[in-house]
Structure formats: C-alpha cells, structure tokens
Design an enzyme around this catalytic site. Structure first.
Site, PDB file in Angstrom:
ATOM      1  N   MET A   1     -12.526   0.158   6.940  1.00 30.77           N
ATOM      2  CA  MET A   1     -12.131  -0.620   5.782  1.00 30.77           C
ATOM      3  C   MET A   1     -11.480   0.309   4.762  1.00 30.77           C
ATOM      4  O   MET A   1     -12.171   1.085   4.097  1.00 30.77           O
ATOM      5  CB  MET A   1     -13.368  -1.294   5.173  1.00 30.77           C
ATOM      6  CG  MET A   1     -13.083  -1.927   3.843  1.00 30.77           C
ATOM      7  SD  MET A   1     -14.421  -2.911   3.144  1.00 30.77           S
ATOM      8  CE  MET A   1     -15.692  -1.722   2.881  1.00 30.77           C
ATOM      9  N   PRO A   2     -10.172   0.280   4.613  1.00 30.29           N
ATOM     10  CA  PRO A   2      -9.505   1.100   3.604  1.00 30.29           C
ATOM     11  C   PRO A   2      -9.884   0.640   2.194  1.00 30.29           C
ATOM     12  O   PRO A   2      -9.974  -0.558   1.918  1.00 30.29           O
ATOM     13  CB  PRO A   2      -8.023   0.862   3.853  1.00 30.29           C
ATOM     14  CG  PRO A   2      -7.933   0.352   5.238  1.00 30.29           C
ATOM     15  CD  PRO A   2      -9.202  -0.408   5.466  1.00 30.29           C
ATOM     16  N   PHE A   3     -10.094   1.617   1.312  1.00 27.54           N
ATOM     17  CA  PHE A   3     -10.452   1.338  -0.073  1.00 27.54           C
ATOM     18  C   PHE A   3      -9.546   2.167  -0.958  1.00 27.54           C
ATOM     19  O   PHE A   3      -9.548   3.400  -0.874  1.00 27.54           O
ATOM     20  CB  PHE A   3     -11.918   1.708  -0.302  1.00 27.54           C
ATOM     21  CG  PHE A   3     -12.392   1.482  -1.706  1.00 27.54           C
ATOM     22  CD1 PHE A   3     -12.848   0.236  -2.095  1.00 27.54           C
ATOM     23  CD2 PHE A   3     -12.381   2.510  -2.627  1.00 27.54           C
ATOM     24  CE1 PHE A   3     -13.292   0.021  -3.398  1.00 27.54           C
ATOM     25  CE2 PHE A   3     -12.828   2.309  -3.926  1.00 27.54           C
ATOM     26  CZ  PHE A   3     -13.281   1.059  -4.309  1.00 27.54           C
TER      27      PHE A   3
END
Length: 63
Positions: A1-3
């Site tokens: 999950m890119p943040f």
C-alpha cells in the site's frame, strides 16, 4: 500500500488539495503499478510561521 505524505504551507483551497490527491495517486499507480484503491495520500498543512526558508519564516518572506 503506497502512502504519500505531502507537506504544504497552509492556504490551499479544498479544490487544490483534491487535485494534489488525484495527481499523486495517479503518479503512484503509474510508477509502481499499485492498485488505485490501495494508495493513500496525506496532506499536512503547515502554518507559514512554522516553515523556514533560508533561515527565515515563510511568513516573513510573504508566502
């Protein structure tokens, strides 16, 4: 999950923030192939008195 965590001097409109979220999300989807639904973007508004540029606050620089 890119943040993605974005720090900006406060004062941007809600519309501008929506545009940042949309474009950062699209860039992460394109760059790393992450599903759009997994991308998270957090915008942190920082008062111009708390942002320093070359030893001076952004407020003192008129930003």
């Amino acid at each position: 999950m890119p943040f993605a965590q974005i720090y900006m001097i406060e004062g941007r409109t809600e519309e501008q923030k929506r545009a940042v979220i949309e474009k950062v999300t699209a860039a992460l989807v394109e760059a790393v192939g992450a599903p759009k639904e997994t991308v998270r973007v957090w915008i942190q508004d920082v008062p111009n008195t708390n942002w320093g540029i070359a030893g001076v606050t952004a407020k003192d620089l008129g930003r």
